[in-house]
Design a protein around this motif. Structure first.
Motif, PDB file in Angstrom:
ATOM      1  N   ASP A   1      35.500  44.023  37.654  1.00 21.90           N
ATOM      2  CA  ASP A   1      35.868  43.194  36.332  1.00 21.90           C
ATOM      3  C   ASP A   1      34.244  42.134  36.191  1.00 21.90           C
TER       4      ASP A   1
ATOM      5  N   TYR B   1      32.971  41.086  39.184  1.00 23.96           N
ATOM      6  CA  TYR B   1      33.399  41.369  40.780  1.00 23.96           C
ATOM      7  C   TYR B   1      33.473  42.574  40.524  1.00 23.96           C
TER       8      TYR B   1
ATOM      9  N   GLY C   1      38.191  41.743  49.252  1.00 20.56           N
ATOM     10  CA  GLY C   1      38.386  41.507  48.189  1.00 20.56           C
ATOM     11  C   GLY C   1      39.751  41.043  47.955  1.00 20.56           C
ATOM     12  N   LEU C   2      41.184  40.646  48.910  1.00 17.18           N
ATOM     13  CA  LEU C   2      42.066  39.931  48.569  1.00 17.18           C
ATOM     14  C   LEU C   2      41.980  38.339  48.155  1.00 17.18           C
ATOM     15  N   SER C   3      42.624  38.004  47.606  1.00 15.88           N
ATOM     16  CA  SER C   3      42.925  36.517  47.571  1.00 15.88           C
ATOM     17  C   SER C   3      43.272  35.693  48.486  1.00 15.88           C
ATOM     18  N   THR C   4      43.021  36.243  49.583  1.00 18.86           N
ATOM     19  CA  THR C   4      43.267  35.207  51.291  1.00 18.86           C
ATOM     20  C   THR C   4      42.180  35.669  51.690  1.00 18.86           C
ATOM     21  N   ASP C   5      41.476  36.161  51.940  1.00 15.19           N
ATOM     22  CA  ASP C   5      40.173  36.870  52.154  1.00 15.19           C
ATOM     23  C   ASP C   5      39.428  35.729  52.123  1.00 15.19           C
ATOM     24  N   THR C   6      37.619  35.383  52.723  1.00 14.84           N
ATOM     25  CA  THR C   6      37.223  34.244  53.434  1.00 14.84           C
ATOM     26  C   THR C   6      35.941  35.619  52.456  1.00 14.84           C
ATOM     27  N   GLN C   7      35.158  34.433  51.480  1.00 13.12           N
ATOM     28  CA  GLN C   7      33.820  34.784  50.443  1.00 13.12           C
ATOM     29  C   GLN C   7      33.263  33.952  51.736  1.00 13.12           C
TER      30      GLN C   7
ATOM     31  N   TYR D   1      28.287  34.485  41.358  1.00 10.67           N
ATOM     32  CA  TYR D   1      28.774  33.624  40.757  1.00 10.67           C
ATOM     33  C   TYR D   1      27.532  32.801  39.834  1.00 10.67           C
TER      34      TYR D   1
ATOM     35  N   LEU E   1      31.481  25.898  40.324  1.00  6.24           N
ATOM     36  CA  LEU E   1      30.734  27.693  40.328  1.00  6.24           C
ATOM     37  C   LEU E   1      30.900  28.584  39.044  1.00  6.24           C
TER      38      LEU E   1
ATOM     39  N   TYR F   1      30.902  39.471  44.953  1.00  7.27           N
ATOM     40  CA  TYR F   1      31.040  39.015  43.819  1.00  7.27           C
ATOM     41  C   TYR F   1      29.935  38.075  43.517  1.00  7.27           C
TER      42      TYR F   1
ATOM     43  N   PHE G   1      32.840  31.946  37.600  1.00  8.43           N
ATOM     44  CA  PHE G   1      32.866  33.808  38.404  1.00  8.43           C
ATOM     45  C   PHE G   1      31.483  34.453  36.971  1.00  8.43           C
TER      46      PHE G   1
ATOM     47  N   PHE H   1      29.392  33.850  50.787  1.00  4.21           N
ATOM     48  CA  PHE H   1      28.028  33.597  50.638  1.00  4.21           C
ATOM     49  C   PHE H   1      26.367  33.869  51.000  1.00  4.21           C
TER      50      PHE H   1
END
Lengths: 115, 115
Positions: free
Chosen positions: B56, B48, B98-104, B35, B43, B33, B45, B106
């Motif tokens: 995206d 992605y 890249g799941l919506s539960t995953d920690t990003q 940002y 942040l 990602y 976006f 940075f």
């Protein structure tokens, strides 16, 4: 679409005092919730996240947050802060119905801890 | 292991010049990602990447902004004909799937100043 509101842009707090950072979100679907911290001149790192289960989530460095679905809130708390907790804190949400993680971040809350 | 790295850490450029910002994600992370963090803002976006899927680009603010990811690893964000409003910290993050539960995770960011 979601939106995240962090109600305080800056929170001054004395060392060893408790702190609460407020986060409210708006979403038409269920969300996952995250708190990240950004120390000066560094990237963000995860403090904690709520995915499911117990609404009280414990994270690193003594922080915890409580998910309140009825109030659409996810407030972050620490019972006793240290000077090293001076940082910017970001609340974020992601859409449970999304197959991929597009996060919506709040504007951040700057915490300044003084002796 | 190594975290997300970004280069340069600081970039000062003149209005109208092109700039390239680089991101090296954590090895094995399929999602990346970009940002933008402006003063006092959260942040924002930008773009992605997930594996070999089409990126995206819905967050790119104008057609002066573009990004690519080569070999599923390193990514470059290019800003053409920079404007003063492009001044910000550009953050890169990666996550395992890249799941919506995953920690990003940075990187430390690139601070861009357009004179």
């Amino acid at each position: 679409a979601q939106s995240v509101t962090q109600l305080d842009s800056q929170v001054p707090v004395f060392e060893e005092a408790p702190v609460e950072l407020r986060c409210n979100y708006s979403s038409s679907v269920s969300v996952y919730l995250f708190w990240y911290v950004q120390y000066p001149n560094q990237g963000l790192q995860l403090l904690l996240k709520y995915l499911s289960g117990s609404t009280l989530v414990k994270g690193i460095n003594g922080f915890e947050a409580e998910f309140n679905k009825s109030q659409t809130s996810f407030h972050l708390r620490k019972p006793s802060v240290h000077i090293s907790d001076t940082a910017e804190y970001f609340c974020a949400v992601s859409d449970q119905t999304d197959s991929w993680g597009k996060f919506q971040f709040g504007a951040g809350t700057q915490v300044v801890v003084t002796p | 292991g190594a975290g997300v790295s970004q280069s340069p850490s600081n970039k000062v450029t003149e209005k109208g010049k092109d700039v390239e910002l680089r991101c090296d994600p954590i090895s094995g992370h399929t999602a990346l990602y970009w940002y933008r963090q402006s003063l006092g803002q959260g942040l924002e976006f930008l773009i992605y990447f997930q594996g070999n899927s089409a990126p995206d680009k819905s967050g790119l603010p104008s057609d002066r902004f573009s990004a690519e990811r080569t070999g599923g690893s390193v990514s470059t964000l290019t800003i053409q004909r920079t404007q003063q409003e492009d001044s910000a910290v550009y953050l890169c993050a990666s996550s395992l799937q890249g799941l919506s539960t995953d920690t990003q995770y940075f990187g430390p960011g690139t601070r861009l100043t357009v004179l």
